[in-house]
Design an enzyme around this catalytic site. Sequence first.
Site, mmCIF file in Angstrom:
data_model
loop_
_atom_site.group_PDB
_atom_site.id
_atom_site.type_symbol
_atom_site.label_atom_id
_atom_site.label_comp_id
_atom_site.label_asym_id
_atom_site.label_seq_id
_atom_site.Cartn_x
_atom_site.Cartn_y
_atom_site.Cartn_z
ATOM 1 N N TYR A 123 -16.301 -0.170 9.506
ATOM 2 C CA TYR A 123 -14.863 0.066 9.387
ATOM 3 C C TYR A 123 -14.339 0.819 10.609
ATOM 4 O O TYR A 123 -13.365 0.415 11.250
ATOM 5 C CB TYR A 123 -14.584 0.861 8.108
ATOM 6 C CG TYR A 123 -13.218 1.516 8.062
ATOM 7 C CD1 TYR A 123 -12.104 0.797 7.647
ATOM 8 C CD2 TYR A 123 -13.043 2.856 8.430
ATOM 9 C CE1 TYR A 123 -10.846 1.392 7.600
ATOM 10 C CE2 TYR A 123 -11.799 3.452 8.376
ATOM 11 C CZ TYR A 123 -10.708 2.721 7.968
ATOM 12 O OH TYR A 123 -9.470 3.313 7.936
ATOM 13 N N GLY A 125 0.823 -1.200 0.000
ATOM 14 C CA GLY A 125 0.000 0.000 0.000
ATOM 15 C C GLY A 125 0.857 1.250 0.000
ATOM 16 O O GLY A 125 2.084 1.200 0.155
ATOM 17 N N THR A 134 -7.288 5.691 12.635
ATOM 18 C CA THR A 134 -7.867 6.582 11.633
ATOM 19 C C THR A 134 -8.751 7.641 12.282
ATOM 20 O O THR A 134 -9.383 7.391 13.315
ATOM 21 C CB THR A 134 -8.710 5.774 10.627
ATOM 22 O OG1 THR A 134 -9.503 6.662 9.833
ATOM 23 C CG2 THR A 134 -9.666 4.829 11.342
ATOM 24 N N GLU A 180 -11.484 8.434 11.268
ATOM 25 C CA GLU A 180 -12.873 7.977 11.165
ATOM 26 C C GLU A 180 -13.424 7.519 12.516
ATOM 27 O O GLU A 180 -14.640 7.457 12.693
ATOM 28 C CB GLU A 180 -12.971 6.831 10.159
ATOM 29 C CG GLU A 180 -12.702 7.224 8.726
ATOM 30 C CD GLU A 180 -13.847 8.014 8.101
ATOM 31 O OE1 GLU A 180 -15.005 7.815 8.505
ATOM 32 O OE2 GLU A 180 -13.564 8.846 7.210
#
Length: 359
Positions: free
Chosen positions: A176, A37, A152, A154
Amino acid sequence: MSATRRPSPRPPHTVRSAWMDDVQAPPRTALITGVSGQDGMYLARHLLAQGWQVVGTVRPGISSLARMAPYLAGVEIVEHDLTDALGFGDLVSRHAPQAVYNLAAFSAVGRSWDQPELAARTNHLAVVEMLQSLLRHRDKNAQDVRFFQASTAEVFGSEVEGPLDEESSHRPRTPYAIAKSAAHHLVISYRERYGLHASNGILFNHESPFRGQQFVAGKIARVAASAACGRHTTVALGDLDVERDWGSAADYVDAMARAVGHEVPDDYIIGTGQTHTLRDMLTAAFAAVGRDDMEDHVELMPHLWSATQAQALLADPAKAARQLGWSASTSFDELVSGMVEVDVRRITTGVAESEAYLG
């Protein structure tokens, strides 16, 4: 009835730490999950430049490995399914790393609604098994392994205001984010109970020319580059006024390495401390190629915007600056123009990936 006696938390570094070994010892080894990634590639190169040996895992059969291969010279690549607990333990036993960076994840936020079980197994339960493996390794070999978990922004959810720091409440609103929040708190629990050198990096949005084209910043860079090359393409966006704290992946992996290298494990917000809108990103991308016709290349599709997403996410990276001496060094305009420039080179040369694109 007497209360159950819990073991006292073990302070860090109560056993031999290879981190403190003599500099004449063999090179240290880092294990990076998700090395193909964007973040894994940049981190691997960063550590190799510092003299580390790097072992990187990729999901069996993953297509991104071939794409990222030009950037991973010197990395030992191994296939590993993140949900394979025994396989991870074998990796630790075989390579005896001094540091593990868990960057692999189920990263499609929207798709996590369709596959919540896989998101939970990959982003949460796999971390349980990693931490357990590191505990077993320490007990067997009297050797600490430092651990970094990529968290994250989020996790903060959709109802947020102002700068977010390490003490801001988690209110995740997607499968997630829920799994990522659970893993984040798990790292803290293992650090406090067992004395593991385990740290979280709460990563705000970060990009590079090597970000997957399925992400919005990559789509914007590509549509601007296509326009510069005489190709008319469009990008579908849900809300041009959404604000995010966008930084450079190359900067952020430096923060990861500093967190692992810091004597005391902790949790860090990793961001720039500034927000920009998607409209700003479009403007910067088209300005990078001398164009001002971005409206002709945008399709507004409000259904793409979800109420589970925050309208604005702003980092407060003061702790990382104070404790790690880290701050973002790439400006927003530099980040966006760099992405567009590489995409122009890809289109004009026909070469999708080249080490020359690293600048």
